[in-house]
Each structure stands twice: as C-alpha cells, then as structure tokens.
Design an enzyme around this catalytic site. Structure first.
Site, PDB file in Angstrom:
ATOM      1  N   LYS A 176       2.733  11.704 -11.361  1.00  0.00           N
ATOM      2  CA  LYS A 176       1.845  10.855 -12.168  1.00  0.00           C
ATOM      3  C   LYS A 176       2.572   9.558 -12.476  1.00  0.00           C
ATOM      4  CE  LYS A 176      -1.144  14.099 -14.613  1.00  0.00           C
ATOM      5  NZ  LYS A 176      -1.566  14.554 -15.940  1.00  0.00           N
TER       6      LYS A 176
ATOM      7  N   ARG B 192      -2.947  22.879 -13.901  1.00  0.00           N
ATOM      8  CA  ARG B 192      -2.010  21.849 -14.364  1.00  0.00           C
ATOM      9  C   ARG B 192      -2.273  21.482 -15.833  1.00  0.00           C
ATOM     10  NH1 ARG B 192       0.365  16.645 -10.941  1.00  0.00           N
ATOM     11  NH2 ARG B 192       1.653  15.868 -12.615  1.00  0.00           N
TER      12      ARG B 192
ATOM     13  N   ASN C 292      -0.456  20.672 -20.830  1.00  0.00           N
ATOM     14  CA  ASN C 292      -0.870  19.936 -22.034  1.00  0.00           C
ATOM     15  C   ASN C 292      -0.750  20.774 -23.302  1.00  0.00           C
ATOM     16  OD1 ASN C 292      -1.457  17.614 -20.632  1.00  0.00           O
ATOM     17  ND2 ASN C 292      -3.552  18.255 -20.180  1.00  0.00           N
TER      18      ASN C 292
ATOM     19  N   HIS D 115      -0.363  19.082 -26.533  1.00  0.00           N
ATOM     20  CA  HIS D 115      -0.552  17.641 -26.310  1.00  0.00           C
ATOM     21  C   HIS D 115      -1.856  17.093 -26.897  1.00  0.00           C
ATOM     22  CE1 HIS D 115       2.951  18.126 -23.848  1.00  0.00           C
ATOM     23  NE2 HIS D 115       2.933  16.867 -23.446  1.00  0.00           N
TER      24      HIS D 115
ATOM     25  N   ARG E  22       0.821  -1.235   0.000  1.00  0.00           N
ATOM     26  CA  ARG E  22       0.000   0.000   0.000  1.00  0.00           C
ATOM     27  C   ARG E  22       0.844   1.270   0.000  1.00  0.00           C
ATOM     28  NH1 ARG E  22      -2.857  -3.163   3.606  1.00  0.00           N
ATOM     29  NH2 ARG E  22      -4.709  -4.072   2.671  1.00  0.00           N
TER      30      ARG E  22
ATOM     31  N   LYS F  20       7.530  23.237 -13.704  1.00  0.00           N
ATOM     32  CA  LYS F  20       6.556  22.165 -13.459  1.00  0.00           C
ATOM     33  C   LYS F  20       6.206  22.093 -11.972  1.00  0.00           C
ATOM     34  CE  LYS F  20       4.918  17.611 -14.457  1.00  0.00           C
ATOM     35  NZ  LYS F  20       4.973  16.395 -15.223  1.00  0.00           N
TER      36      LYS F  20
ATOM     37  N   HIS G 295       6.930  10.732 -28.675  1.00  0.00           N
ATOM     38  CA  HIS G 295       6.048  11.659 -27.964  1.00  0.00           C
ATOM     39  C   HIS G 295       6.457  13.137 -28.145  1.00  0.00           C
ATOM     40  CE1 HIS G 295       3.429  13.145 -24.809  1.00  0.00           C
ATOM     41  NE2 HIS G 295       4.470  13.689 -24.222  1.00  0.00           N
TER      42      HIS G 295
END
Ligand code: NAD
Length: 380
Positions: A155, A252, A256, A259, A133, A238, A278
């Site tokens: 992320k 946030r 993007n 993107h 966990r 960032k 990417h």
C-alpha cells in the site's frame, strides 16, 4: 533508543517471503543488514541505478551507512531528501520527487529506494508506481511501524484534503531490508507505537505469539535476537494475510483490528502527533475492540484484562482519557466512524474477537450499541 539497554548484535539474518506470484519478494531482517544493502539490491536488480529518498532526520542518522554500501557494490546513486513528518505525504512533495527522479535521468529498470519510516515509504512507493508508469522499488524501513507493517504489502500513497491515504496505489517493492539495529536511534515513544502493531498480530490471529510477546517484550525493546524474531514473525503474519488477499477483498481487513476506533481518535485530535501518534491510537483502539467484544458477550473479562496488562506493561495508552487535551463527544466520534467506514444498511463493519488470536470481521454491528459503548467509555 535513549533509555533502553542495547543488546549486543548477535542474531542471524532472517528472511520472510511475500508470495505474490510474479510480484513476490523477500524481506531480509537483522541487525546490520544495511551494511550489505548494496549487494542485496544488485542481486535483485542487477545494473540498476538508484534514487534514495529519505527524510532529514533519518538521513542525518543512517544515510551514510546506506550510501556507503551502494558505493561498495558499485551502484550509481543520487539522494533526495524530504522534511520529516506526516505533512510530507502530500502532492507537493510527490510532484517534486517525481521531477527529481526524472532530472536524475533514471530509467524504468532503475530503482527508487525508501530509507525511512512509513511516511517516506508510502510517498516513495507512490512515486515509484507513477514515474515512467512504474519503476523498481525497494523499501529500507527505519521505524518499527514501517518494518512490521507499512513496508510490507504494497500500500503506497499520500494524504488528500479529504483525508489520510486517499490517493495512492497498490505497488509491491522488489525487496525489503529491515535493519533492526537502526531502531536503536528511534525515540522510545515511536518504538512503542510500532510495538502496538506487533502486539496486533498476536491478538488478531496468533495466541502463541501473543504469549511469546508477554514473556519477551523487554528483550524486543532492548534489541536482542528477540527483536529480530518479533519483526520476522510480524512480517510473516502480514505476508500470509497479504498473500491470501492482496487487494483487501476480505481477510486483509483483519489487519484493521483496533483501527476503526484508532483512526477516529486520530481524526478527533486532528492528527496532532504531540497528542496521539498512530500506534497509540491503535493501542487504545485494540483495547476498545476487546472491551466492545466483551460487551457483546464474545469474550470474557480474563481476555480483556490480559490485553490491558500487556499494553500497559509496555507503556502504551489503553484509555481514551489518556489522550491529553479536550476530547470530543460520543456523537462526534460516531460521525467520524460513519465517515471512515462503509455503513451498509445502517450497520457498521468492525473487527471483533472471540479470544486472544481469534479476531474476525463483523459486518452487522449496530451503531447504537457502539455509540452507547463510547458514551460510557468517555465518562469512565
Ligand atoms: P514516520 O515515517 O513519520 O517516522 C516517525 C518519526 O521517526 C519521523 O520523525 C522520522 O524522521 C523518525 N525516524 C524514522 N526512523 C528513525 C530512526 N531509525 N531513528 C530516529 N528517528 C527515526 O512515521 P511512521 O510511524 O514510521 O509511519 C507512519 C506512516 O505510515 C503514516 O503516514 C501511516 O499512514 C503510514 N502507514 C502505512 C501503512 C501501509 O500499509 N502503507 C501501514 C501503516 C501506516
């Protein structure tokens, strides 16, 4: 990098703090920080044992230096390797790594370390979030993209049958060590792809940084103190955004920029990295976002030309037609964009701009305008 001149190591270590209350952490940036990784980890996680996860390519190049520093600091460790490449971000590798961390009898206070690019970082972070966990997690990013983007902000995740990054967790590391010297072994194409994200920070919110990049990009590629500076300023940008909006409720989303178009291009070529990686998708996507903003009367031609010049100067693609092979129709692109984005009452959300460093979130973009724009771009 093979075809650039590597500057002498000189720069001092830089530190960026990601301010998230109890989950705050430091990013240490500089040439050679890996040599001191063991001591850094021991000071943040005293007494922790470590499982180092790396891919086979990175392990062949940088693992020994990293494990030597662990040994020097007296840290008991085990090494787990995965194949290089995007297909490693999958359930099978996730399950295998979870089992191997448990096989090594690591406890909750022990650490899982990602030594690699974004693929290793995303997968390993998700493993760290899940085993017992939640175990301590350390990122040692080895691509430019990972140093300026994927290792910062928490992320983590893997890909699903339904699409990229659909299974994962927000899970912050305890420490990030970005050794800018390891980027010397990165293929030029991957360095450039990561640079697209560096340029993005200037374009989305810092005109002065973009001007600095226009003047200094060659030194950033060559590996001098300017490279450390570019990584540190990108991480700071960032970190500021993540600190203001950790779970992407608003600001946030600015990250993007480029993107929405970029992801659609990646999906359109079925993520075949021989055709498009990417960062190349992001570069073309940022160009399209500026051209679309011009179409809407938000920016002038001078801004668009400046972005075009800088991205092409560094060798990044800026036109859809630069992607080799058959390209889909505007209708197919629109289908992909509609799947990727939340369509709210017939409107799309895009990151648009009013100038260099002045990006903003626009929730009311008319899909017909986007479709007409893409049709033109595909014919141009
Ligand atoms: P990657 O991890 O696949 O690395 C690219 C290639 O470079 C790999 O073959 C790797 O083995 C090799 N490599 C890594 N470091 C090297 C070095 N120092 N020298 C030589 N070769 C080296 O890809 P990436 O571009 O780093 O990351 C892409 C991934 O990051 C994608 O899965 C993307 O979804 C994810 N990502 C995540 C976030 C986030 O916020 N978590 C943000 C952006 C991208």
């Amino acid at each position: 990098m093979a075809d650039t001149i590597v500057a002498e190591a000189a720069a001092e270590e830089q530190k960026v703090r990601v301010d998230l209350g109890a989950r705050s952490y430091d990013i240490k940036i500089g040439r050679g920080v890996i040599a001191n990784a063991g001591a850094e980890i021991a000071s943040v996680l005293p007494g922790a044992r470590v499982a180092v996860v790396s891919d086979q390519t990175v392990a062949g190049l940088h693992l020994d230096a990293f494990t030597d520093s662990l040994t020097e600091a007296g840290i008991d460790h085990t090494v787990l390797t995965v194949p290089a490449g995007e297909s490693t971000k999958c359930f099978r590798e996730f399950e295998r790594l979870c089992d191997e961390v448990l096989d090594a009898r690591l406890e909750r206070g022990d650490a899982v370390v990602a030594l690699g690019g974004g693929v290793v970082g995303d997968l390993t972070g998700f493993v760290a979030s899940a085993v017992r966990r939640g175990m301590a997690f350390v990122q040692v990013p080895t691509t430019l993209l990972a140093q300026v983007d994927s290792s910062v902000g928490g992320k983590t995740g893997i890909n699903a049958r339904h699409g990229k990054n659909l299974i994962g967790a927000f899970y912050q590391p305890a420490l990030v060590l970005a050794d800018t010297a390891v980027l010397d072994t990165l293929p030029l194409r991957d360095f450039r792809a990561g640079y697209a994200e560096v340029a993005k920070y200037g374009l989305l919110g810092d005109a002065e940084f973009f001007s600095w990049l226009e003047a200094n990009w060659k030194a950033v590629f060559a590996g001098g103190a300017e490279r450390d500076e570019a990584v540190a300023r990108s991480c700071q940008a960032k970190a500021d955004i993540v600190a203001a909006d950790e779970f992407e409720a608003g600001r946030r989303a600015l990250l993007n920029l480029g993107h929405t178009f970029g992801h659609a291009l990646e999906a359109a070529v079925s993520y075949e990295t021989q055709r498009l990686v990417h960062g190349e998708g992001v570069s073309i996507g940022m160009m399209l976002a500026h051209e679309f903003s011009e179409r809407l009367g938000l920016v002038g031609e001078d801004t668009v030309s400046r972005v075009h010049k800088h991205l092409t100067d560094v060798g990044l693609p800026v036109r859809i037609q630069e992607i080799p092979g058959q390209l889909p129709t505007a209708e197919t692109f629109m289908d992909i964009i509609a799947q990727d984005k939340k369509v709210s009452r017939g409107a799309l959300t895009f990151i648009l701009t009013r100038g260099i460093g002045e990006a903003f979130v626009e929730k009311g973009v008319d899909p017909v305008q986007v479709s007409d724009f893409l049709k033109e771009k595909l014919q141009a």
